[in-house]
Design an enzyme around this catalytic site. Structure first.
Site, PDB file in Angstrom:
ATOM      1  N   GLY A 103      -9.531  -8.624  -1.274  1.00 22.81           N
ATOM      2  CA  GLY A 103      -8.446  -9.039  -0.655  1.00 22.81           C
ATOM      3  C   GLY A 103      -7.893 -10.336  -0.745  1.00 22.81           C
TER       4      GLY A 103
ATOM      5  N   GLY B 169     -12.973  -3.837   0.312  1.00 22.63           N
ATOM      6  CA  GLY B 169     -14.301  -3.315   0.642  1.00 22.63           C
ATOM      7  C   GLY B 169     -14.744  -2.145  -0.653  1.00 22.63           C
TER       8      GLY B 169
ATOM      9  CE  LYS C 128     -20.976 -15.139   5.813  1.00 15.45           C
ATOM     10  NZ  LYS C 128     -20.540 -13.972   6.820  1.00 15.45           N
TER      11      LYS C 128
ATOM     12  NE  ARG D 286      -4.256  -1.741   1.779  1.00 17.89           N
ATOM     13  CZ  ARG D 286      -5.112  -2.345   2.818  1.00 17.89           C
ATOM     14  NH1 ARG D 286      -4.795  -2.076   4.205  1.00 17.89           N
ATOM     15  NH2 ARG D 286      -6.219  -3.018   2.420  1.00 17.89           N
TER      16      ARG D 286
END
Ligand code: ADP
Ligand code: MG
Length: 393
Positions: free
Chosen positions: A347, A370, A197, A36
């Site tokens: 991720g 996200g 999920k 990052r």
């Protein structure tokens, strides 16, 4: 992209306050993965070269409004300094008179990294007064923290109400790639969705179904579709509360939605479990699906052939266990070999592609888990919405 960037404004000699995503993993006072930090270097180097006074701010971890000694930015400043080949000053706070004095001393081309913004609870509350205090430190605001644009926090959104606000190069790159895929993809456009999920990704499936030519579904989320079709999936991960949603999507998607035809099943959820390949309607009682099977890999490869745009989010299996990483790795190889614009978001998906050594074969690896998901859902991201539009004065 319809947002102004750092190229559109004069930064020479100015105090340029840059929101970066330096939320990096630390161990024993050292940065253990500087991806990052590296991702923000183009913007920081540009500002240095332009003779700006560069003031950087970021959150780090979850200190929840308290000063946490192990979440100070000093190790990040040390690593950034090595990467830039010049000193990076640090402050004891991110607002207040002492920090303001440090900023006043800053010379063109110098870099100051403010202290963790989340040491103040006002940050995540997007408190206007706190945002105004941050804004006092700069003449212009640059947002380069793609990983944080889905949050309306003081350092990502609130501050843009007090200063001219533009995008940095990383943010520009993310918006350009993801935006192109959603708004004007070269076709055929294929999406691959996986991961644990279905409930995490219903919004993404909904939004992409209306845009793609084919949607391949693997990973744990496929199990809920199998059960919705009446198959017994044994001990596989299933979300019963999403069965109706899955049924509804299958009905609406027509032929666009492609599910696995076979699976690698295991007699336990572990790296050294016994495994075998079965058809998806033949999972033995007591076993669980942990990867897509070889016929599915072939089917997905066939569906991907000729694609000009590919968006991939979510691994095809429990790739953390080498035995069940085969499906994910095979799909990664297939995507890497395409003559297409290929975008990887999420991720774990990014980790899987990196683990397979194929990251540099993809067109774009998104830096925001996200944030990229919310972007793919078609949501308005507050940190982007707050920036000046092209043509706005
Ligand atoms: P991303 O971070 O790329 O968005 P997710 O967080 O949604 O992806 O999902 C990644 C996780 O899904 C991984 O930890 C992986 O082990 C898990 N997963 C994938 N397939 C299965 C499966 N069949 N059963 C259980 N977990 C799975
Ligand atoms: Mg994940």
């Amino acid at each position: 992209m319809n947002k102004k960037t750092v190229r559109d404004i004069d930064v020479r000699g100015k105090r340029v306050l840059v929101r970066v995503d330096f939320n990096v993993p630390l161990a024993e006072g050292k940065v253990t993965d500087d991806t990052r930090i590296r991702a923000a270097l183009p913007t920081i180097r540009y500002l240095i070269d332009q003779g700006a006074r560069v003031i950087l701010m970021s959150h780090l971890g979850r200190p929840k409004g308290q000063v946490k000694e192990d979440l100070r930015m000093a190790p990040v400043a040390a690593r950034l300094s090595e990467l830039l080949g010049q000193p990076v000053l640090t402050a004891q706070d991110c607002i207040g008179p002492q920090v303001q004095a440090m900023v006043q001393e800053l010379k063109p081309g110098q870099v100051l990294l403010l202290e963790n913004t989340r040491f103040h609870e006002e940050e995540t509350k997007n408190d206007p007064e706190f945002a105004r205090q941050l804004a006092l430190l700069g003449d212009v605001f640059v947002n380069d923290a793609f990983g944080a644009v889905h949050r309306a926090h003081a350092s990502t959104e609130g501050i843009a109400h007090y200063l001219p606000a533009v995008a940095g190069f990383l943010l520009e790159k993310e918006i350009t790639f993801l935006g192109k895929a959603l708004e004007s993809p070269e076709r055929p456009f294929a999406a691959i969705l996986g991961g644990a999920k279905i409930s995490d990704k219903i919004g993404v499936i909904e939004n992409l179904l209306g845009k793609v030519d084919v949607l391949l579904i693997g990973g744990g989320m496929a199990n809920t579709f199998f059960k919705a079709q009446g198959y017994d999936v044994g001990e596989s991960l299933v979300e019963d509360e999403s069965l109706d949603t899955a049924r509804d999507m299958l009905a609406r998607a027509g032929g666009k939605l492609v599910l696995p035809v076979d699976a690698v099943v295991a007699d336990a959820f572990s790296a050294d479990a016994q495994s075998k390949v079965v058809e998806v309607d033949a999972v033995p009682a007591g076993w669980r699906i942990l990867d897509i099977g070889p016929k599915t890999v072939d089917l997905f490869k066939e569906k991907l052939a000729g694609a000009k745009t590919v968006v991939w989010n979510g691994p095809m299996g429990v790739f953390e266990f080498p035995k069940f990483a085969v499906g994910t790795v095979e799909i990664a190889k297939a995507v890497a070999a395409l003559e297409a614009m290929t975008i990887i978001g999420g991720g774990d998906s990014v980790a899987a592609v990196e683990q397979a050594g194929l990251a540099d074969k993809m067109s774009h690896i998104s830096t925001g888990g996200g944030a990229s998901l919310e972007f793919l859902e078609g949501k308005t991201l507050p940190g982007i919405a707050a920036l000046a539009d092209v043509g706005q004065t």
